[in-house]
Design a protein around this motif. Structure first.
Motif, short mmCIF file in Angstrom:
data_model
loop_
_atom_site.label_atom_id
_atom_site.label_comp_id
_atom_site.label_asym_id
_atom_site.label_seq_id
_atom_site.Cartn_x
_atom_site.Cartn_y
_atom_site.Cartn_z
N GLU A 100 36.29 -14.69 -21.93
CA GLU A 100 36.13 -16.35 -22.26
C GLU A 100 34.75 -16.29 -21.68
OE1 GLU A 100 38.29 -20.13 -19.82
OE2 GLU A 100 38.16 -18.38 -18.73
N ALA A 101 34.14 -15.55 -20.98
CA ALA A 101 33.37 -16.36 -20.53
C ALA A 101 32.01 -15.67 -20.92
CB ALA A 101 32.87 -15.09 -18.52
N ARG A 102 32.69 -14.54 -21.61
CA ARG A 102 31.21 -14.77 -23.04
C ARG A 102 31.06 -15.65 -23.34
NH1 ARG A 102 32.26 -8.71 -25.23
NH2 ARG A 102 34.47 -9.64 -25.50
N ARG A 103 32.20 -15.86 -24.28
CA ARG A 103 32.28 -16.81 -25.40
C ARG A 103 31.63 -18.34 -24.74
NH1 ARG A 103 37.17 -17.47 -25.39
NH2 ARG A 103 37.72 -18.90 -24.03
N GLU A 104 32.03 -18.52 -23.78
CA GLU A 104 31.49 -20.34 -23.10
C GLU A 104 30.15 -20.04 -22.64
OE1 GLU A 104 33.32 -22.44 -22.88
OE2 GLU A 104 34.27 -21.99 -24.17
N ILE A 105 29.51 -18.84 -22.87
CA ILE A 105 28.25 -18.58 -21.86
C ILE A 105 27.61 -18.81 -23.26
CG2 ILE A 105 26.45 -17.33 -20.68
CD1 ILE A 105 28.63 -16.74 -18.14
N ALA A 106 27.50 -18.26 -24.12
CA ALA A 106 26.70 -18.22 -24.77
C ALA A 106 26.87 -19.86 -25.58
CB ALA A 106 27.35 -17.31 -26.57
N ALA A 107 27.69 -20.03 -25.36
CA ALA A 107 27.76 -22.05 -25.66
C ALA A 107 27.05 -22.95 -24.97
CB ALA A 107 29.33 -22.45 -26.51
N LEU A 108 26.44 -22.53 -23.48
CA LEU A 108 26.41 -23.05 -23.03
C LEU A 108 25.14 -23.79 -23.65
CD1 LEU A 108 26.67 -21.22 -19.23
CD2 LEU A 108 28.23 -23.24 -20.09
N PRO A 109 24.61 -25.41 -23.00
CA PRO A 109 23.19 -26.03 -23.18
C PRO A 109 22.09 -25.38 -22.26
CG PRO A 109 24.82 -27.48 -22.97
CD PRO A 109 25.42 -26.20 -22.97
N GLN A 110 21.22 -24.32 -23.24
CA GLN A 110 20.17 -24.09 -21.61
C GLN A 110 18.92 -24.60 -21.25
OE1 GLN A 110 20.15 -21.50 -20.43
NE2 GLN A 110 22.42 -21.58 -20.72
N ALA A 111 18.89 -25.64 -20.80
CA ALA A 111 17.94 -27.21 -20.36
C ALA A 111 17.49 -27.54 -19.70
CB ALA A 111 18.60 -28.07 -21.86
N LEU A 112 16.48 -27.96 -20.11
CA LEU A 112 15.75 -28.78 -18.25
C LEU A 112 17.44 -29.66 -17.55
CD1 LEU A 112 13.54 -29.10 -15.86
CD2 LEU A 112 12.80 -30.93 -17.13
N HIS A 113 17.65 -29.11 -16.20
CA HIS A 113 18.36 -29.93 -15.21
C HIS A 113 20.08 -29.84 -15.45
CE1 HIS A 113 14.59 -33.09 -14.70
NE2 HIS A 113 15.09 -32.00 -14.07
N MET A 114 19.28 -28.86 -16.40
CA MET A 114 20.93 -28.23 -16.69
C MET A 114 21.22 -26.88 -16.22
SD MET A 114 23.02 -30.77 -18.63
CE MET A 114 23.99 -29.70 -19.80
N THR A 115 20.11 -26.22 -16.40
CA THR A 115 20.52 -24.56 -15.99
C THR A 115 20.28 -25.11 -14.17
OG1 THR A 115 20.72 -24.00 -18.60
CG2 THR A 115 19.94 -22.20 -16.07
N ARG A 116 20.95 -24.48 -13.25
CA ARG A 116 20.22 -24.29 -12.49
C ARG A 116 18.73 -23.32 -11.86
NH1 ARG A 116 22.36 -27.13 -7.98
NH2 ARG A 116 23.42 -28.85 -9.12
N VAL A 117 17.85 -23.35 -11.96
CA VAL A 117 16.90 -22.24 -11.90
C VAL A 117 16.17 -22.76 -10.36
CG1 VAL A 117 14.71 -21.85 -13.03
CG2 VAL A 117 16.44 -22.70 -14.17
N ALA A 118 15.95 -21.06 -9.78
CA ALA A 118 15.20 -21.50 -8.76
C ALA A 118 14.35 -20.43 -8.53
CB ALA A 118 16.01 -21.09 -7.13
N SER A 119 13.84 -20.27 -7.20
CA SER A 119 12.86 -19.40 -6.84
C SER A 119 12.05 -18.57 -5.89
CB SER A 119 11.29 -19.05 -8.29
OG SER A 119 10.26 -17.63 -8.17
N ALA A 120 11.46 -17.83 -5.34
CA ALA A 120 11.27 -17.18 -3.78
C ALA A 120 9.78 -16.77 -3.64
CB ALA A 120 12.47 -17.13 -2.92
N HIS A 121 9.46 -16.62 -5.09
CA HIS A 121 8.06 -15.93 -5.66
C HIS A 121 7.39 -16.60 -6.22
CE1 HIS A 121 11.18 -12.50 -5.19
NE2 HIS A 121 11.55 -12.73 -4.45
N VAL A 122 6.20 -16.83 -5.71
CA VAL A 122 5.20 -17.79 -6.68
C VAL A 122 3.92 -16.99 -6.52
CG1 VAL A 122 3.99 -19.92 -6.47
CG2 VAL A 122 5.78 -19.62 -5.52
N MET A 123 2.98 -16.74 -7.65
CA MET A 123 2.17 -16.07 -7.84
C MET A 123 0.62 -16.56 -8.77
SD MET A 123 4.74 -13.07 -8.68
CE MET A 123 5.96 -14.25 -9.16
N GLY A 124 -0.50 -16.51 -8.83
CA GLY A 124 -0.71 -15.97 -9.65
C GLY A 124 -1.61 -17.67 -9.46
N GLY A 125 -2.23 -18.28 -10.13
CA GLY A 125 -3.20 -19.82 -10.33
C GLY A 125 -4.42 -19.74 -9.66
N CYS A 126 -4.95 -18.20 -8.85
CA CYS A 126 -6.92 -17.58 -8.33
C CYS A 126 -6.76 -16.35 -9.32
CB CYS A 126 -6.67 -17.77 -7.20
SG CYS A 126 -6.64 -19.15 -6.42
#
Length: 544
Positions: A449-475
């Motif tokens: 069930e998960a394989r079928r449903e996750i494959a169909a989830l819309p991947q988009a801003l404010h839909m998929t929860r995204v986080a990070s604790a690692h920030v790199m680059g910029g200099c």
């Protein structure tokens, strides 16, 4: 932790203050001040802390300026309500410009090393090889960096974790094994750890070998000066030299200005405020940037989350936070192909979990009632190695730093694959249901069930929860000035007396938790700087 434990756990911060450490608290200043030193270091985290110790050991007069407050183990109460406002940037609510990614960063003396989960990896050889071939960092290969990593591993007591993984981490290992997926054990920078599981709120026993209890006390014992609750605003630049650093004193809340200002003068300046604040400081200062690179190529490990519900208690808040990982999916494609990802298990605490997972009302309450049975899994996307993954850019909004980090199809493809991988592993480990952190996802009762449903989830801003604790680059550090604003010796191009010593140097994301990468790279750069400024070989810091 009860208040009684304060009676028998030594407090190295209070002991150092009693010995006469030189500390200025910006919140208590009654007048403007000018301070002078051989070297001013902006930031006291992984890069600033390592640099401060090495330069102080070399006999230089060092001044470290930190926006956050000086805390000690007696302030760490293992309560989220206390820790997030006191120890994190923007009370642990920092976000990208479009609010699409939540970013956890420290804001205290010791920086993110005070609140990270102690996971310690050397920079992957494939990452170092990429830096060499694409950014001309020929002197930063695996063999060249090995002595610096080894030195910092000894200094910060980085080693194998001797206790068994808690159930939260063990489930990752068991599920992976049942699928024939390789996994490994994470090394940690701890000494005498009590195995509590509250590393993200500051270590109440001083076991975590953060900058707060290692390099900063060492630097202060060797004559360094620490200035806290002071925000670095801008450098005053004349020609190719920095003349001074202008700073604003902050009230006890660490946010509002007091109206007092500090001017810091030095022969040399080191920027080590982290990969959002460091580019922002240089942008506010109108630092030379002839190729328009400053603040660009700022990278996260965009992180996806999956929650599995298990029949047995998991108690993911208890025990060492991260001890098991899998790099299987980092290596299933070329490094410059579809985004790979590292799998880890995060500690789960009520506020962190409830604000990260989707759902509301009765649905959300039902999930939280199962809190003791929830296992968490993270997938950290390795960004920055593909032509279509340029990362984000640090910008100024009313003078404050913001990170713009667009999420494109390449990242969304990695997100979907990561959510599928985590669900499959959780079901293999015995999960009753699995729920991805996605606005339209629900709890799935089987892998099919998960394989079928996750494959169909819309991947988009404010839909998929995204986080990070690692920030790199910029200099970015690079051999060619057209690829990076910082030279391979850490010097900022166009300013003769300014260096950058933090994760903002990295040309890409690491593909692993970055603290040891910062320790090793900045130890090398700081040792070179110490020799240049004193004419003598830099002393090695003593092992913890």
């Amino acid at each position: 932790m009860s208040e009684a434990r304060n009676d028998f756990i030594p407090d190295p911060i209070r002991q150092g203050i009693a010995r006469g450490w030189r500390i200025v608290d910006g919140a208590t200043l009654e007048a403007d001040r000018t301070l002078e030193a051989d070297v001013v270091i902006v930031g006291s985290g992984a890069g600033g802390g390592v640099t401060a110790e090495i330069l102080a050991l070399a006999g230089l007069q060092v001044l470290v300026v930190e926006e956050g407050a000086l805390r000690s183990s007696k302030d760490f109460k293992m309560r989220e309500a206390d820790a997030y406002p006191a120890l994190y940037q923007e009370s642990a609510a920092r976000q990208t410009l479009d609010k699409g990614i939540k970013i956890l960063q420290g804001r205290t003396v010791g920086g993110s090393t005070v609140v990270n989960w102690t996971s310690s990896f050397r920079t992957p050889p494939s990452t170092l090889d990429y830096w060499r071939s694409r950014f001309g960092l020929d002197g930063f290969g695996e063999q060249a960096m090995a002595p610096w990593f080894a030195m910092m591993e000894a200094r910060l007591h980085i080693g194998d974790w001797q206790a068994a993984p808690n159930e939260n981490n063990a489930l990752l290992g068991r599920g992976a094994a049942r699928l024939g997926i390789s996994s490994g054990l994470i090394r940690r920078n701890v000494n005498g750890c009590w195995n509590l599981g509250y590393c993200g709120m500051g270590c109440p026993t001083n076991a975590k070998q953060s900058m707060l209890v290692t390099t900063i006390p060492s630097a202060l014992d060797h004559g360094a000066q620490l200035v806290t609750r002071v925000r670095a605003e801008r450098f005053e630049i004349e020609g190719e030299r920095v003349q001074s650093l202008l700073c604003t004193a902050l009230q006890p809340d660490g946010v509002a200005p007091t109206g007092r200002q500090l001017r810091l003068r030095a022969k040399h300046y080191v920027v080590a405020g982290g990969a959002i604040n460091s580019p922002a400081l240089l942008l506010r200062s109108n630092a030379p940037d002839p190729h328009g690179l400053l603040g660009k190529r700022t990278f996260l490990h965009p992180t996806l989350i999956s929650a599995g519900i298990f029949p047995q208690r998991v108690d993911a808040y208890a025990g060492a936070p991260q001890t098991v990982y899998s790099d299987h999916f980092l290596h299933t494609a070329p490094i410059d192909g579809p985004l790979g990802y590292k799998l880890e298990a995060p500690p789960l605490h009520p506020v962190l979990l409830s604000t990260t997972m989707n759902g509301f009302g009765q649905d959300h309450a039902a999930m939280m009632r199962q809190f003791p049975h929830i296992q968490g899994m993270l997938a950290l996307l390795r960004d920055g190695f593909h032509d279509d993954s340029p990362g984000g850019s640090v910008q100024l909004k009313d003078g404050a730093a913001v990170l713009d980090y667009p999420l494109n199809d390449l990242l969304w493809d990695g997100a979907r694959r990561a959510l599928l991988s985590m669900a499959e592993i959780q079901f293999a480990a015995g999960a009753s249901t699995v729920r991805p952190a996605h606005e339209t996802a629900r709890a799935y009762a089987s892998w099919s069930e998960a394989r079928r449903e996750i494959a169909a989830l819309p991947q988009a801003l404010h839909m998929t929860r995204v986080a990070s604790a690692h920030v790199m680059g910029g200099c970015t550090m690079a051999g060619d000035e057209r690829r990076g604003v910082v030279a391979p010796d850490g010097r900022y191009r166009g300013l003769a007396n300014l260096s950058v010593h933090d994760g903002s140097l990295f040309p890409t994301s690491i593909g692993a938790n970055p603290q040891l990468s910062i320790y090793g790279v900045t130890a090398r750069l700081a040792s070179g700087l110490a020799q240049e400024l004193t004419g003598q070989p830099a002393p090695r810091p003593e092992a913890a």
